[in-house]
Design a protein around this motif. Structure first.
Motif, mmCIF file in Angstrom:
data_model
loop_
_atom_site.group_PDB
_atom_site.id
_atom_site.type_symbol
_atom_site.label_atom_id
_atom_site.label_comp_id
_atom_site.label_asym_id
_atom_site.label_seq_id
_atom_site.Cartn_x
_atom_site.Cartn_y
_atom_site.Cartn_z
ATOM 1 N N PHE A 198 66.097 61.550 74.599
ATOM 2 C CA PHE A 198 65.305 61.320 73.391
ATOM 3 C C PHE A 198 63.876 60.945 73.753
ATOM 4 C CE2 PHE A 198 66.644 57.071 74.502
ATOM 5 C CZ PHE A 198 65.629 56.222 74.066
ATOM 6 N N GLY A 199 62.958 61.295 72.858
ATOM 7 C CA GLY A 199 61.555 60.925 73.038
ATOM 8 C C GLY A 199 61.383 59.445 72.771
ATOM 9 N N ALA A 200 61.175 58.667 73.836
ATOM 10 C CA ALA A 200 61.157 57.212 73.717
ATOM 11 C C ALA A 200 59.805 56.663 73.301
ATOM 12 C CB ALA A 200 61.594 56.574 75.042
ATOM 13 N N GLY A 201 58.747 57.443 73.480
ATOM 14 C CA GLY A 201 57.420 56.974 73.096
ATOM 15 C C GLY A 201 56.412 57.283 74.182
ATOM 16 N N PRO A 202 55.152 57.003 73.881
ATOM 17 C CA PRO A 202 54.639 56.390 72.664
ATOM 18 C C PRO A 202 54.582 57.375 71.504
ATOM 19 C CG PRO A 202 52.819 56.953 74.087
ATOM 20 C CD PRO A 202 54.069 57.284 74.858
ATOM 21 N N GLY A 203 54.393 56.831 70.303
ATOM 22 C CA GLY A 203 54.322 57.686 69.140
ATOM 23 C C GLY A 203 54.473 56.888 67.871
ATOM 24 N N SER A 204 54.777 57.590 66.795
ATOM 25 C CA SER A 204 54.958 56.967 65.490
ATOM 26 C C SER A 204 56.054 55.908 65.552
ATOM 27 C CB SER A 204 55.339 58.042 64.466
ATOM 28 O OG SER A 204 56.017 57.506 63.367
ATOM 29 N N PHE A 205 55.769 54.736 64.997
ATOM 30 C CA PHE A 205 56.740 53.635 65.011
ATOM 31 C C PHE A 205 58.061 54.081 64.401
ATOM 32 C CE2 PHE A 205 58.625 49.857 62.993
ATOM 33 C CZ PHE A 205 58.745 49.012 64.086
ATOM 34 N N THR A 206 58.000 54.676 63.211
ATOM 35 C CA THR A 206 59.226 55.116 62.544
ATOM 36 C C THR A 206 59.881 56.265 63.288
ATOM 37 O OG1 THR A 206 58.333 54.450 60.394
ATOM 38 C CG2 THR A 206 60.169 56.003 60.374
ATOM 39 N N GLY A 207 59.069 57.202 63.785
ATOM 40 C CA GLY A 207 59.619 58.346 64.506
ATOM 41 C C GLY A 207 60.349 57.948 65.771
ATOM 42 N N LEU A 208 59.818 56.997 66.515
ATOM 43 C CA LEU A 208 60.472 56.546 67.740
ATOM 44 C C LEU A 208 61.801 55.868 67.429
ATOM 45 C CD1 LEU A 208 57.509 55.101 69.850
ATOM 46 C CD2 LEU A 208 58.419 57.427 69.776
ATOM 47 N N MET A 221 65.790 51.969 74.327
ATOM 48 C CA MET A 221 64.729 51.280 73.599
ATOM 49 C C MET A 221 63.516 52.198 73.453
ATOM 50 S SD MET A 221 65.475 48.058 72.782
ATOM 51 C CE MET A 221 63.921 47.163 72.785
ATOM 52 N N PRO A 222 62.820 52.140 72.327
ATOM 53 C CA PRO A 222 61.560 52.880 72.206
ATOM 54 C C PRO A 222 60.493 52.279 73.116
ATOM 55 C CG PRO A 222 62.417 52.245 70.038
ATOM 56 C CD PRO A 222 63.179 51.465 71.067
ATOM 57 N N ILE A 223 59.492 53.096 73.458
ATOM 58 C CA ILE A 223 58.349 52.635 74.250
ATOM 59 C C ILE A 223 57.178 52.415 73.306
ATOM 60 C CG2 ILE A 223 56.710 53.217 76.080
ATOM 61 C CD1 ILE A 223 58.851 55.050 77.269
ATOM 62 N N TYR A 224 56.779 51.168 73.130
ATOM 63 C CA TYR A 224 55.612 50.846 72.315
ATOM 64 C C TYR A 224 54.476 50.420 73.239
ATOM 65 C CZ TYR A 224 59.125 50.496 68.599
ATOM 66 O OH TYR A 224 60.149 50.759 67.712
ATOM 67 N N VAL A 225 53.278 50.914 72.984
ATOM 68 C CA VAL A 225 52.138 50.519 73.816
ATOM 69 C C VAL A 225 51.111 49.705 73.030
ATOM 70 C CG1 VAL A 225 52.389 52.432 75.424
ATOM 71 C CG2 VAL A 225 50.955 52.718 73.396
ATOM 72 N N ARG A 226 51.424 49.392 71.783
ATOM 73 C CA ARG A 226 50.573 48.480 71.025
ATOM 74 C C ARG A 226 51.443 47.757 70.009
ATOM 75 N NH1 ARG A 226 47.037 52.950 67.708
ATOM 76 N NH2 ARG A 226 48.676 53.727 66.350
#
Length: 259
Positions: free
Chosen positions: A67-77, A221-226
């Motif tokens: 799965f695409g973990a991020g970064p990206g749209s909060f909801t999309g991740l 877990m999603p990858i958040y950078v902010r």
């Protein structure tokens, strides 16, 4: 020849792919890649069912779910991560989180043969809020994998750093920000169409699977950078006012020239 299911919803595209390495080394892949906007959560599971049916297999026949973990749209991740976890729990499968920017680099490489040695791929994606996600990748031919030469950064397009040596620019940053993405002028090639795609996630996931790089679904877990995911109402109003002021100045200037 293991099958991998990949789910990617970090942008306005809902991307699902099911693939495996064919006997000749090519990638056998069934996919759905659709511009769904905010409707990815409603489309992703039907798309999964469609590619499984097209391949004539069940989820239990897969070796892992990427799965695409991020970064990206909060909801999309959260959508991609949640779908991958739910499917993996149900079928007792491991998961493979994949950096979304790496998918863009992989999409560029898959369409280029032979790959030019020492060429970097700078990926710059629209991060909304007038910012870009950016990172530079180099293909390691010995390891047969991408090496991230700079960490993922988020910031104004003017702050995206130029890689050392020759580089190609991938992602929609050049289209969204135009001349503000100043590094675009120095790129050997600019490919705004190279966006996150589940087909690239399958290719990356198959290599990760061969190396044993999977995790338990519970650890996904999603990858958040902010930390901040959206402008406040006050900030949105200020941005709108600034745009209106600029438009008014431009209109007045044009009227003055006409006079």
């Amino acid at each position: 020849m293991s099958w991998i299911l990949a789910v990617e919803t970090s942008t306005e595209w809902c991307s699902v792919a099911l693939g495996r390495a064919a006997t000749d080394g090519a990638l056998e892949c069934f996919s759905r890649h659709e511009h769904t906007g905010a409707r990815s959560s409603a489309r992703v599971l039907p798309a999964v069912a469609e590619v499984l049916a097209e391949a004539g297999i069940t989820l239990a026949d897969c070796a892992a779910i990427a799965f695409g973990a991020g970064p990206g749209s909060f909801t999309g991740l959260r959508t991609a991560c949640g779908v991958a976890q739910g499917l993996a729990f149900g079928a007792d499968l491991p998961v493979i989180p994949i950096n979304v920017l790496t998918m863009c680099a992989e999409s560029v490489r898959s369409g280029t043969s032979p790959w030019p040695a020492d060429t970097r791929v700078l990926v710059a994606l629209d991060a909304r809020m007038d910012e870009t996600y950016a990172a530079t990748f180099r293909w390691d031919a010995a390891a047969m994998e991408w090496s991230m030469e700079t960490p993922v950064q988020v910031g104004p397009p003017e702050t995206v750093a130029q890689p050392d040596g020759a580089f190609w620019l991938a992602g929609n940053g050049s289209t969204v920000f135009g001349e503000r993405l100043q590094v675009a002028a120095q790129a050997s090639r600019v490919m705004p169409e190279a966006m996150p795609d589940a087909r690239a996630a399958v290719a990356i996931g198959l290599r990760a699977l061969a190396r044993g790089e999977t995790i338990d679904a519970a650890d996904a877990m999603p990858i958040y950078v902010r930390d901040k995911v959206a402008h406040t109402i006050v900030e949105r109003e200020a941005i709108a006012a600034e745009k209106a002021e600029k438009a008014a100045k431009a209109a007045n200037a044009a009227a003055g020239e006409a006079a």
